[in-house]
Design a protein around this motif. Sequence first.
Motif, PDB file in Angstrom:
ATOM      1  N   ILE A  53      -2.952   4.800 -12.313  1.00 16.75           N
ATOM      2  CA  ILE A  53      -3.136   4.364 -10.931  1.00 16.75           C
ATOM      3  C   ILE A  53      -3.845   3.020 -10.918  1.00 16.75           C
ATOM      4  O   ILE A  53      -4.889   2.844 -11.554  1.00 16.75           O
TER       5      ILE A  53
ATOM      6  N   ASN B  64       0.861  -1.181   0.000  1.00 18.50           N
ATOM      7  CA  ASN B  64       0.000   0.000   0.000  1.00 18.50           C
ATOM      8  C   ASN B  64       0.897   1.230   0.000  1.00 18.50           C
ATOM      9  O   ASN B  64       1.198   1.811   1.034  1.00 18.50           O
TER      10      ASN B  64
ATOM     11  N   SER C 104      -2.007   1.056  -4.873  1.00 17.83           N
ATOM     12  CA  SER C 104      -2.663   2.080  -4.068  1.00 17.83           C
ATOM     13  C   SER C 104      -3.882   1.515  -3.354  1.00 17.83           C
ATOM     14  O   SER C 104      -4.616   0.703  -3.918  1.00 17.83           O
TER      15      SER C 104
ATOM     16  N   ASP D 283       0.578   4.252  -0.773  1.00 20.82           N
ATOM     17  CA  ASP D 283       0.065   5.545  -0.305  1.00 20.82           C
ATOM     18  C   ASP D 283       0.199   5.735   1.200  1.00 20.82           C
ATOM     19  O   ASP D 283       0.114   6.855   1.696  1.00 20.82           O
TER      20      ASP D 283
ATOM     21  N   ILE E 291      -4.893   7.125  -0.785  1.00 22.35           N
ATOM     22  CA  ILE E 291      -4.353   7.997  -1.825  1.00 22.35           C
ATOM     23  C   ILE E 291      -4.908   9.412  -1.624  1.00 22.35           C
ATOM     24  O   ILE E 291      -6.113   9.613  -1.485  1.00 22.35           O
TER      25      ILE E 291
ATOM     26  N   LEU F  85      -5.994   0.960  -8.687  1.00 21.18           N
ATOM     27  CA  LEU F  85      -6.832   1.285  -7.528  1.00 21.18           C
ATOM     28  C   LEU F  85      -7.816   0.144  -7.272  1.00 21.18           C
ATOM     29  O   LEU F  85      -8.978   0.196  -7.708  1.00 21.18           O
TER      30      LEU F  85
ATOM     31  N   VAL G 224      -0.801  13.426  -3.435  1.00 21.99           N
ATOM     32  CA  VAL G 224      -0.234  12.477  -4.398  1.00 21.99           C
ATOM     33  C   VAL G 224      -0.713  12.808  -5.803  1.00 21.99           C
ATOM     34  O   VAL G 224       0.069  12.852  -6.762  1.00 21.99           O
TER      35      VAL G 224
END
Length: 482
Positions: free
Chosen positions: A300, A230, A277, A232, A282, A302, A286
Amino acid sequence: MLERMNHTMHEESKQGEAYAPFVNDPTAYNKKFYIESYGCAMNFADSEIVASILNENGFGATRNFEEADLVLINTCSIREKAEQTVRKRLTELRKVKKYNSGALIGVLGCMAERLKAQFLEEEKLVDMVVGPDAYRSLPALISEAETGQKAVNVLLSRDETYADISPIRLDSNGVSGFVSIMRGCNNMCSFCVVPFTRGRERSRDPHSIVKECADLFNNGYREVTLLGQNVDSYYWVPEHNSPSTGGGRGEAAVTFANLLEMVALVNPLLRVRFSTSHPKDITDDVLFTMAKHENICKYIHLPVQSGSTRVLQLMNRTYTREWYMAKVDRIMEIMPDCGLSSDIITGFCTETEEDHQDTMSIMEHSKYDMSYMFFYSERPGTLAARRYKDDIPEDVKKRRLDEVVKLQNALSHKSNLKDLGKTFKVLIEGNSKRSDKDWMGRTSQNKVIVFPKEQYELNKGHYVMVKVTDCTVATLIGKIEP
């Protein structure tokens, strides 16, 4: 890593399930090692750390396991099928004993951590079992195993990041490299084994990360992917780290947005990607950092996992359907050209047809360029295994998965059609697998594009402007813009 991956992924963009390292000068080392990696990019990056440790201790790499003194398999536990694949492969690799009776076989990584007892009981299968935080102990474990004893170290660490080890790049294209920025995970998603196999989250010293990225650039690499379970939640606090690593009490804490910028500033010709992420972490910082720097790729990954708020709560994902969709909208507001991909699970415990339709509709809202899709497989020891009954019949799981795959194929094709006529800056990664007369590269949005070499004098690692002239469901087809 996944039981069923995105059907729209073109062969140009697939990575093999296993690989062996480059071949060193055979006269430079006393012994040879062979390594295969399965699963996520983090496992591949870990194998590069292992290779460095082994090189320092007299082992050179070979592509032929039959001539190896040490055979290692770096494993994944995220799916039952992945574990079955590893067990089958271990049986095949046992053949090395026919050619070298003194050869050792070791299991590394997540499966080693999860199934240490079983591996030790199965006496003829492996000689060593080494968890992901114990790679520094490999030389001692090898010495122990050479005496005929079973060697094991699966202790998890709260501070190990291997920050001081320079990875040996395995089977690299010389253009793109993985850089681990953190280890472990604190999220405790109910379906996931990672917190139990990789331990608690800890962030690596940012100075060592930037140095590794700069070294890669100076050695001809033009793209780095920052890795973490992770990313972020990356947060490095100098007060909690030794000044000898570059930290000190006079330094400010470093967030993921800060780190992204630090790496982007290594050189404008160095592309920066990252994975994975978590939607809850997030931040706008960022996103604005990504938008600010041209060399931070506009892409990204996600993971949504499910589009149903009720199922997301059972999964302990800590966000709702509406919150996720708002996050997607925010990404597109700040970066309208951002590529988006996801992970999707079908058939999680108690999932209804309505829940399934919620997943389909959130896919349509998010307009994913691609997804990794698979049906739920209960993993022993997880929160879901302890709390919930795996009550969705397999045929229902597979049918729902098939519907998700078909929808993603349609979304991927629609996304690619929107790129027709557009021109993209492409980093050449090498020859197309289908023809050495064509180049293969990726756009900033992580889309694979294939285009003819023509008369231009280019090479891998070069940037080139390519106009999209056609597409398939999974691949853009283009032509170099003079």
